[in-house]
Structures are given as structure tokens and as C-alpha cells.
Design an enzyme around this catalytic site. Structure first.
Site, PDB file in Angstrom:
ATOM      1  N   GLU A 196      -1.446  12.933  25.951  1.00 43.34           N
ATOM      2  CA  GLU A 196      -0.033  12.768  25.646  1.00 43.34           C
ATOM      3  C   GLU A 196       0.341  13.207  24.231  1.00 43.34           C
ATOM      4  O   GLU A 196       1.429  13.729  24.021  1.00 43.34           O
ATOM      5  CB  GLU A 196       0.376  11.297  25.840  1.00 43.34           C
ATOM      6  N   SER A 210      38.603 -24.276  65.180  1.00 42.86           N
ATOM      7  CA  SER A 210      38.855 -25.715  65.176  1.00 42.86           C
ATOM      8  C   SER A 210      37.914 -26.495  64.272  1.00 42.86           C
ATOM      9  O   SER A 210      38.137 -27.687  64.039  1.00 42.86           O
ATOM     10  CB  SER A 210      38.758 -26.254  66.602  1.00 42.86           C
TER      11      SER A 210
END
Length: 691
Positions: A132, A392
Site C-alpha cells: 500500500e 368494530s
């Protein structure tokens, strides 16, 4: 002496004026006036030319540079605080457990503990630097040689094959920036890299990089990756393992060795060659590195989401607070009751219709939740996210308001057609019994009785009853709410019924065992209020009558049970809400697209699901079923089709004997129900709130 040139009236001072450049003060005695040197015409070009003062411009440039530097430092301090480089780049993993500590779901990334690069073996650090950033310890955040090398290789390969970012730049990108490839982002990345290099040591930068970099499989940081892939800590990694991990950084998702071991090993070989080329390994050491293996046995995978986990996760993260590693939060879910709920729903015989079930304790602890038939096919939670008409089942609030006004279950109400400002509700079965008690009206779910009660006590009283019991969704200020025309979630409606079981309101549904401390203003507004004994006993009387003699008979248990059915217009939604002992359960059945379900009623499929769940959850025997001769559930007749013929459930017996105006039906539990024959289609009703 000459007068003062700046004040002619003042006595002149006794000193000559010195010339300044080509101009100096002169006094003309005849005109008694002052002049300042010769006229412009008398001065030559060389006298008017002034030298460029380079020192002044250099000072101005330096000042501007200092100002820009200060502004840049302020911008970096605000947008790129150093503490952010210590934070994980993604939400850490959080594991949810049931009330007995059993893990039930895990959400988020697996993030390991931070590492100190200085304490890691040299070959671990060198593996990452070799592939890297070889000059990591010598550059100042940007590596010009690396950028030129990458550009040369990319030109030679005809594409972008190699990057020139340093480890410091990668940390800047991972911790502070997004992944867009723009010139502006690269400039910000370079500035932040210089910022990090100015304030952190090289080992601190490398430590933060290794602690946060992504290694695939939803794993962040070298500590988590070492454990995940090799079952060891970073300080125990050999050269080959360190090289494999360093190789994953380029394409972690594609090269994860758990799914692409061949690709990970090939990349490992590239890293080992780079370590040799950089002088970190001798040729003999590089040749001795073997292809690595990962753990053969994978840990048991927990689901990342369930209906319950999706609902409780935001609250769980709030309770856990800011976490940097994996956290575990205990929930209220009961594994046994959850299994029973899922099994009951699977065996309900539903075809196209969807279903939702919520079970909670009277104090609001949710112990089981089913938000649909199959989470993998539809993660939409119909128990918490859907807003449907309760039908209901909303009459709970109408009758609560009536009892609060002084009525009792024995009070009477007219069960006759009524006209309220042009609204003419009808009973779903088309029958009207005249003057009946509130108990009878609630049991048979009379629509006109509920409308008359709403008119008597006032719409605002009904709305207040709903709000007191925790309903937060909009409720229109009109009498039609008596039949459940406003929408509500199943979770919220179940909590409202829990308030009756708990003898106090409101009941807040929650999924965590530990409720965080409330703010002082919440403590003042969230206080519990108890029902009066008359009101509470009256509500229990009404809810019990619905199950014993009313529309909820198919929910009858061998223990005291209380509940209410609910069916909306055209049987689009059907619900059964109720409680027994210390368990409150709500069940909803319907279609996601809100299409009608001919024959579906709350006293049918939802009531049977509720009963089946309760019998297993409470470990009670089923009700011994005698032969009964009584009126059938009027909801089963509302649309001219029995619930056994509806598309969500088939008739297990299929023998319906018709004659003499009667229907006789045998249920799957052996019960026989006799009732009036079905009316012709043109005589049937289709009002909302059919029960």
C-alpha cells in the site's frame, strides 16, 4: 518668522520647514499665501516616477497566506477532527437477545478493538506498507514518487490499474470523506492527509488505519479480521496470514477468502513478492511462505433482521449509546411465545391474505411479533408500520366513553336505525332488536347502538378515550369514528386493550428490558392513570360478553378471556383483540392492496388464530365443544358468503345443510352451529364497521 502653513492665524514657529521630496512649503509675502513646491509642469518625468516597494508586497502576500492558513486550520478542525479517525467508519454490530439471553438477531458491522501498530510484529506492518505505501515512514502524507509510478503503470496498462494514495490518504478518505472520484475530493483528501501528518505520529496514523480498514465479510479492523478469518489475534499472525489480510484491502468484498479462497491466495502471493521487492523479506523467507487457510467452521449466523428486530433496533441503538465495538442489548422477546406465534400463523391456512400478530404483557412488554407470513419475501411490518381501519374493534373507546359518562353494562340503548346529520349506519346483519342493554349491543357489535352512544356522549369524549389509551394516529371529529373509520397500527391498538388488562393507562409498547431514564417533562406527562372500579369492571363485563355470547365466540377459552372483533367495509380488514391472564394479543388479517376478502370477519379466522395462540401460550386445554343452537356471527353473513368459503381459508367439512330457512354448519373442531339462512345478494349490507 513665517506663519504656520496649516494655521495662518497662528503665530509662526521659529523653525524652517524641511522639503519632502519634490514638494516643500513656500510662503509668498506679497500674496500672503502658502504653496507646496513647484507645479507638476515644472517637475520632470523622472521626479514623478516612484520606485516599486517589493518589501510591502511581500509582506502583504505573507499576511494573506497566514490568513488562508488560519482559515484552512479552522476548516480542518471543524470538518476533520482528529477524534473521528478513531471512530469506526460504519455503525458497529449490535446483537439483540431474547429475554432469556438467547441471541435473536445481529445488525451492523463487526468491528474489532483498536490496535497499536508499534506493538505488532514487524512483518504485519511491513505487509501493508509493501503493497500500500512503501515510503510511509518517509513522506509527509503525499508520495509524489508513488503517484508518478502509479500514473506510469496506468498509462502502460491502458487504464486505472494502480493507485497512488498513501496510507495517510486512505485514512483521510475512510474517516472523513466519501468515495466519489472528483478533483475536489482529492484536494480535500490531500489537505486532510497533511493535517493528520502534522498532528499525529506515523505509528498513530498506521494504528488508526489498521483499526478501521475494511477486510470483507462485513469485518472492519485487523483485530476483527484476524479473529474472523484465522481465529487469532493480530500479534499471532504469521507472514502468510499478514500478507493475505494486506491483500484484501484492494478489493475486500471480491477477495474475501471465505467466498474466494483462490483469489485471496493469489493476492497473498502478490503481497509476499512486494515484501521481498521492498527488502522486508529475503528470497528464502519469501519462498517459504505457504498459501494460507481460513477457519473451516463458520460461526452460526444470526439473522440480520426480523419483524421484531427491525422494530426494536432504533431503540436498542439509543440505549447502547455511542459504541465503538460490538454491543449486546437484551429485549423483551420470549423465544417460546415467538415460536408459537410463527407456528400458529403458518397453520392458519391463509392463501393470498396477509397476517400480523402482536403479543404483549399488560405493562407493554412485547413478547412476540409476527409482521407477515414471510419476512424474507416481505420485510414490511404489518404489525407496526401498516395503518388500517380497526372496524368494530374501535368500539372499545365508544363504550369506555359511555361508562365514563355514568352508564353501566345494564344501561339500555335503542338498536334501531338512526340518521345522524345524513349519516345512516346499518347493522351488518340487517336486524334490529329495539331496546337492548349495552352488554347485548357490545356482544352483537351493533353499529347503530355504537352510533347512538357516540351521539349521546359526544365525539370528543370518544376521541379523548382513544387518546387516553394511547392512540396517536389522526382521528376525525365526526360520528363515523364509532365504526372504526380512522386508521391505526395493530401495535398501538393492542396496547390500548392492554390498558384495560393493566387497569391503568396509557400502556406504552416497548421491546427492551431496560427503559432509559425519561426527561423530567416526560415524567410529568407520562404518568399512569387508573380506571375507576366501576368503569374497569364494566369494561371487563362487556369484553367478556363478546367472547361468551357475541361475535367473538370462536375465541372462547377455558380461562377467563376478554376481547372484541373488528371487520371493516367489504371485509378488507379483520381483527380480533383480546387478553387472558397476563397476555394481551392482537391479530389482523387482510390484503396488502386493500382488496376485499368476501366472507372474512374478525370473529372468524383472526379469532381462531387468537384462540390457537392463547391455548398454546397459556398451556391450557381446548374448550369442550357442545352442540349449540344460537345465532351465527352476523359478520359471516354481511357479504353473502360464509367465512369457510372465503379465499383465505377452505371449509374443512364442506357439508352445509340448508332447509327450512336454516343453515347448519359443522366446524373442524366438531362444533355444530345452526342459524338463519343467508339472504339474497340484493338484501345484503356493506357498511363499514360490519361488526
Amino acid at each position: 518668522m513665517r506663519p504656520d502653513p496649516f494655521n495662518p492665524d497662528r503665530t509662526p514657529i521659529d523653525r524652517p520647514y524641511e522639503p519632502v521630496g519634490a514638494h516643500y512649503p513656500l510662503y509668498d509675502a506679497e500674496s500672503q499665501s502658502w504653496t507646496f513646491g513647484p507645479d507638476e509642469e515644472e517637475v520632470g518625468p523622472e521626479a514623478r516616477r516612484r520606485p516599486i516597494r517589493w518589501g510591502r508586497w511581500i509582506a502583504r502576500g505573507a499576511g494573506a497566506g497566514i490568513i488562508l492558513l488560519v482559515l484552512a486550520i479552522i476548516w480542518l478542525a471543524i470538518t476533520a477532527p482528529l477524534s473521528r479517525s478513531l471512530q469506526p467508519p460504519t455503525p458497529p454490530s449490535i446483537t439483540l437477545t431474547a429475554d432469556d439471553g438467547t441471541p435473536i438477531a445481529r445488525r451492523g458491522a463487526i468491528i474489532g478493538a483498536p490496535v497499536d501498530a508499534a506493538k505488532l510484529p514487524a512483518h504485519v506492518r511491513e505487509a501493508f506498507m509493501a503493497i500500500e505505501d512503501r515510503r510511509f515512514y518517509s513522506h509527509w502524507g503525499i508520495d509524489p514518487r508513488g503517484i508518478l509510478r502509479a500514473a506510469w503503470h496506468n498509462v502502460g496498462s491502458g487504464g486505472v490499474r494502480e493507485g497512488g494514495s498513501t496510507i495517510t490518504q486512505q485514512l483521510a478518505k475512510n474517516a472523513f470523506l466519501d468515495s466519489d472520484r472528483t478533483a475536489g475530493r482529492k484536494i480535500r483528501e490531500a489537505m486532510i492527509a497533511f493535517w493528520l501528518e502534522a498532528w499525529l505520529t506515523k505509528d498513530e496514523i498506521l494504528s488508526r488505519y489498521l483499526s478501521n480498514v475494511y477486510f470483507g465479510d462485513n469485518v472492519y479492523g485487523i483485530t476483527a479480521a484476524s479473529k474472523h478469518y484465522f481465529g487469532r489475534t493480530p500479534d499471532k499472525l504469521n507472514v502468510g496470514q499478514a500478507a493475505m489480510l494486506a491483500g484484501l484491502v484492494k478489493a475486500p468484498s471480491r477477495l474475501a477468502p471465505t467466498t474466494n479462497l483462490k483469489g485471496a491466495r493469489a493476492r497473498q502471493a502478490v503481497v509476499v513478492a512486494a515484501m521481498e521487492d521492498a527488502g522486508f523479506l529475503t528470497k528464502a523467507e519469501a519462498d517459504s511462505v505457504q498459501p494460507q487457510r481460513v477457519l473451516a467452521s463458520r460461526p452460526e449466523t444470526l439473522p440480520s433482521g426480523t419483524y421484531f428486530a427491525d422494530w426494536v433496533l432504533p431503540e436498542a441503538r439509543d440505549q447502547a449509546g455511542e459504541i465503538k465495538t460490538e454491543a449486546t442489548v437484551q429485549t423483551t422477546l420470549n423465544p417460546r411465545l415467538q415460536r408459537i406465534a410463527e407456528r400458529t400463523v403458518r397453520s392458519a391456512g391463509l392463501n393470498q391474505a396477509q397476517v400480523a400478530l402482536v403479543a404483549m404483557r399488560p405493562d407493554g412488554r412485547v413478547v412476540a411479533m409476527v409482521g407477515g407470513k414471510d419476512y424474507s419475501k416481505s420485510p414490511f411490518n404489518r404489525a407496526t408500520q401498516a395503518r388500517r381501519q380497526p372496524g368494530s374493534a374501535f368500539k372499545l373507546f365508544v363504550y369506555l366513553a359511555a361508562l365514563r359518562s355514568g352508564m353501566t353494562p345494564d344501561s339500555t340503548i335503542e338498536d334501531e336505525p338512526v340518521d345522524i346529520a345524513g349519516w345512516k349506519p346499518r347493522n351488518s346483519d340487517g336486524r334490529y332488536l329495539g331496546k337492548i342493554t349495552l352488554r347485548q349491543a357490545f356482544a352483537r357489535s351493533s353499529n347503530v347502538a355504537a352510533a347512538r352512544l357516540t351521539q349521546a356522549v359526544g365525539v370528543k369524549s370518544v376521541i379523548k378515550a382513544a387518546r387516553d389509551l394511547g392512540i396517536t394516529t389522526p382521528i376525525p371529529n365526526e360520528a363515523t369514528i364509532a365504526l372504526g373509520t380512522s386508521t391505526v397500527s395493530l401495535l398501538e391498538l393492542t396496547a390500548a386493550y392492554a390498558a384495560i388488562a393493566n387497569e391503568s393507562y396509557p400502556v406504552t409498547p416497548h421491546g427492551l428490558t431496560e427503559v432509559r431514564d425519561k426527561a423530567w417533562y416526560q415524567s410529568l406527562t407520562d404518568r399512569k392513570t387508573g380506571f375507576s372500579s366501576a368503569v374497569h369492571d364494566g369494561m371487563l363485563d362487556l369484553l367478556s360478553s363478546s367472547i361468551k355470547t357475541g361475535t367473538g365466540r370462536q375465541a372462547l377459552l377455558t380461562v377467563d378471556a376478554y376481547g372484541k372483533t373488528g371487520t371493516t367495509q367489504d371485509s378488507r380488514d379483520a381483527l380480533f383483540m383480546g387478553f387472558a391472564r397476563d397476555l394481551v394479543v392482537g391479530v389482523w388479517v387482510g390484503n396488502d392492496d386493500n382488496k376485499p376478502n368476501p366472507g372474512l370477519s374478525g370473529g372468524g379466522v383472526p379469532a381462531r388464530i387468537w384462540r390457537a395462540f392463547m391455548q398454546s401460550a397459556l398451556d391450557i386445554p381446548p374448550v369442550a365443544t357442545p352442540v349449540v343452537v344460537e345465532e351465527v356471527d352476523p359478520d359471516a353473513l354481511a357479504n353473502g358468503m360464509d367465512e369457510e368459503t372465503m379465499p383465505v381459508e377452505s371449509d374443512p367439512v364442506g357439508d352445509i345443510i340448508q332447509g327450512m330457512g336454516l343453515d347448519m354448519r359443522m366446524g373442524e373442531d366438531g362444533s355444530i352451529t345452526v342459524g338463519p339462512g343467508r339472504r339474497p345478494p340484493d338484501e345484503r349490507d356493506g357498511d363499514e364497521g360490519q361488526e
